[in-house]
Design a protein around this motif. Structure first.
Motif, mmCIF file in Angstrom:
data_model
loop_
_atom_site.group_PDB
_atom_site.id
_atom_site.type_symbol
_atom_site.label_atom_id
_atom_site.label_comp_id
_atom_site.label_asym_id
_atom_site.label_seq_id
_atom_site.Cartn_x
_atom_site.Cartn_y
_atom_site.Cartn_z
ATOM 1 N N PRO A 3 0.837 -1.213 0.000
ATOM 2 C CA PRO A 3 0.000 0.000 0.000
ATOM 3 C C PRO A 3 0.866 1.255 0.000
ATOM 4 O O PRO A 3 1.986 1.254 0.544
ATOM 5 N N TYR A 4 0.336 2.312 -0.625
ATOM 6 C CA TYR A 4 1.083 3.572 -0.682
ATOM 7 C C TYR A 4 0.087 4.731 -0.650
ATOM 8 O O TYR A 4 -1.146 4.539 -0.772
ATOM 9 N N TYR A 5 0.611 5.952 -0.524
ATOM 10 C CA TYR A 5 -0.282 7.108 -0.399
ATOM 11 C C TYR A 5 0.466 8.374 -0.816
ATOM 12 O O TYR A 5 1.692 8.366 -1.037
ATOM 13 N N CYS A 6 -0.269 9.469 -0.912
ATOM 14 C CA CYS A 6 0.316 10.783 -1.149
ATOM 15 C C CYS A 6 0.443 11.483 0.201
ATOM 16 O O CYS A 6 -0.546 11.644 0.919
ATOM 17 N N THR A 7 1.662 11.889 0.548
ATOM 18 C CA THR A 7 1.861 12.520 1.862
ATOM 19 C C THR A 7 1.170 13.878 1.959
ATOM 20 O O THR A 7 0.946 14.377 3.064
ATOM 21 N N LEU A 8 0.806 14.459 0.807
ATOM 22 C CA LEU A 8 0.164 15.774 0.801
ATOM 23 C C LEU A 8 -1.360 15.678 0.848
ATOM 24 O O LEU A 8 -2.035 16.614 1.293
ATOM 25 N N HIS A 9 -1.913 14.546 0.368
ATOM 26 C CA HIS A 9 -3.371 14.448 0.245
ATOM 27 C C HIS A 9 -3.928 13.125 0.749
ATOM 28 O O HIS A 9 -5.090 12.802 0.482
#
Length: 359
Positions: free
Chosen positions: A337-343
């Protein structure tokens, strides 16, 4: 003495003759003799309608000449069993002669033979009331009307949706949408064999629409999807469902069709390289499955920056702007899993995705 008597009698006779002559020219007699009938009395208005055959494919017909004794209406009736049927249009006419009167008609309800019928405006002035007070005008026992033929052009296609099974990397293509009015083609997931939650939509115009591209939430997609036609009945150009923009029906049936999708592994040149586009608010392939050894490249197509950051910190793109990219090769099976640190955030919060790696 006798001569004087004769003279008197002669004078009286002359006087009597003068009185008679004056009486012949008395004012009373002159008045009687001077009364004469008008040789050109005003003619009675005979109501009539004149119209010729014409092309009505634009939704308008023109009545060449209408003569009316009183203000009224020219009313366009369809044909039903050879006689005037339901009304498809009307327009006001004035008392006297009216020329080239244009009447807008309901083209969908029109028949090839129409009747132009004169009605009176007998109820509320300026308000068409029929059935009601504004009944047909008669000339003697005959209704004042004229039949005429019209060309209606090509009949509009009923609302429909056509779509083929397809692979998708976050967009689906709807081959054809026929809509009577502006609306939306809406992609529903499957839930217990029926349309479920919505994962994408796109605007369609009235008429035929070909190859309509709809961006979908691939992470929320099911293998079977439904392409459903909705109307744009609320604020024009704003999708409002649940709300005013409900599904379109053809009779009692909702206009929709189902189709199957398979997720593309990406848009790269080989199975060893997969591309994921990063849009303004999401990763286009939110749930991605690849084989071990595959390199995944995220390409920015967004107006503001994002990151691609693993929940376990095994990879991190850093802050990327439009046009930049980041690649990572997944050598070991597992879920990443991964994500955007800004959103977004770890655990699928906000803007996030998952790469599943198989042997």
């Amino acid at each position: 003495m006798r001569s004087k008597l004769f003279l008197l009698l002669g004078s009286l006779a002359v006087f009597a003759l003068m009185l008679t002559a004056c009486g012949a020219n008395s004012p009373a007699e002159n008045t009687t003799n001077d009364i004469m009938e008008d040789p050109n009395p005003p003619s009675e208005i005979i109501p009539s309608v004149e119209v010729s055959d014409q092309d009505a494919s634009s939704g308008m017909v023109t009545i060449q000449k209408i003569t009316a004794a009183d203000p009224g209406w020219i009313v366009i009736h369809t044909e039903s069993d050879g006689a005037p049927g339901p009304i498809v249009g009307f327009a006001q006419v004035s008392a006297g002669e009216n020329n080239s009167v244009a009447v807008e008609i309901d083209l969908d309800a029109a028949t090839e033979k129409l009747f132009a019928m004169l009605h009176i405006d007998a109820g509320t002035t300026g308000t068409y009331e029929f059935p009601g007070d504004d009944a047909p005008v008669k000339n003697g026992d005959a209704v004042v009307m004229t039949p005429f033929m019209v060309s209606l052009g090509e009949a509009s296609a009923p609302p429909s949706v056509s779509v083929a099974d397809q692979e998708t990397g976050g967009k689906v293509i709807i081959a054809e949408v026929n809509a009577a009015d502006p609306g939306w083609i809406v992609i529903h997931t499957e839930s217990d064999g029926a349309p479920g939650p919505i994962i994408g939509y796109a605007a369609v115009n009235a008429g035929k629409n070909s190859n309509v591209e709809v961006e979908i939430d691939l992470g929320g997609a099911t293998e079977k999807l439904f392409a459903m036609l909705h109307i744009d009945a609320g604020t024009s150009g704003t999708y409002e469902f649940p709300g005013d923009d409900g599904p379109v029906k053809n009779g009692d049936a909702v206009v929709m069709t189902s189709f199957m999708i398979t997720a593309e592994t990406g848009t790269g040149s080989s199975m060893d390289e997969v591309v994921v586009m990063v849009k303004d608010s999401k990763y286009e392939a939110k749930e991605l499955t690849v084989q071990a050894g595959t390199t995944v490249t995220w390409i920015m197509d967004a107006s503001f920056p994002h990151t691609v950051t693993a929940d376990d910190d095994s990879f991190d793109s850093g802050r990327m702007s439009n046009g930049q990219s980041f690649s990572f090769t997944f050598d070991q099976p597992g879920e990443f899993p991964y994500y955007c640190t800004l959103h977004g955030g770890p655990g699928g919060t906000g803007m996030a995705g998952t790469v599943t790696v198989t042997d």
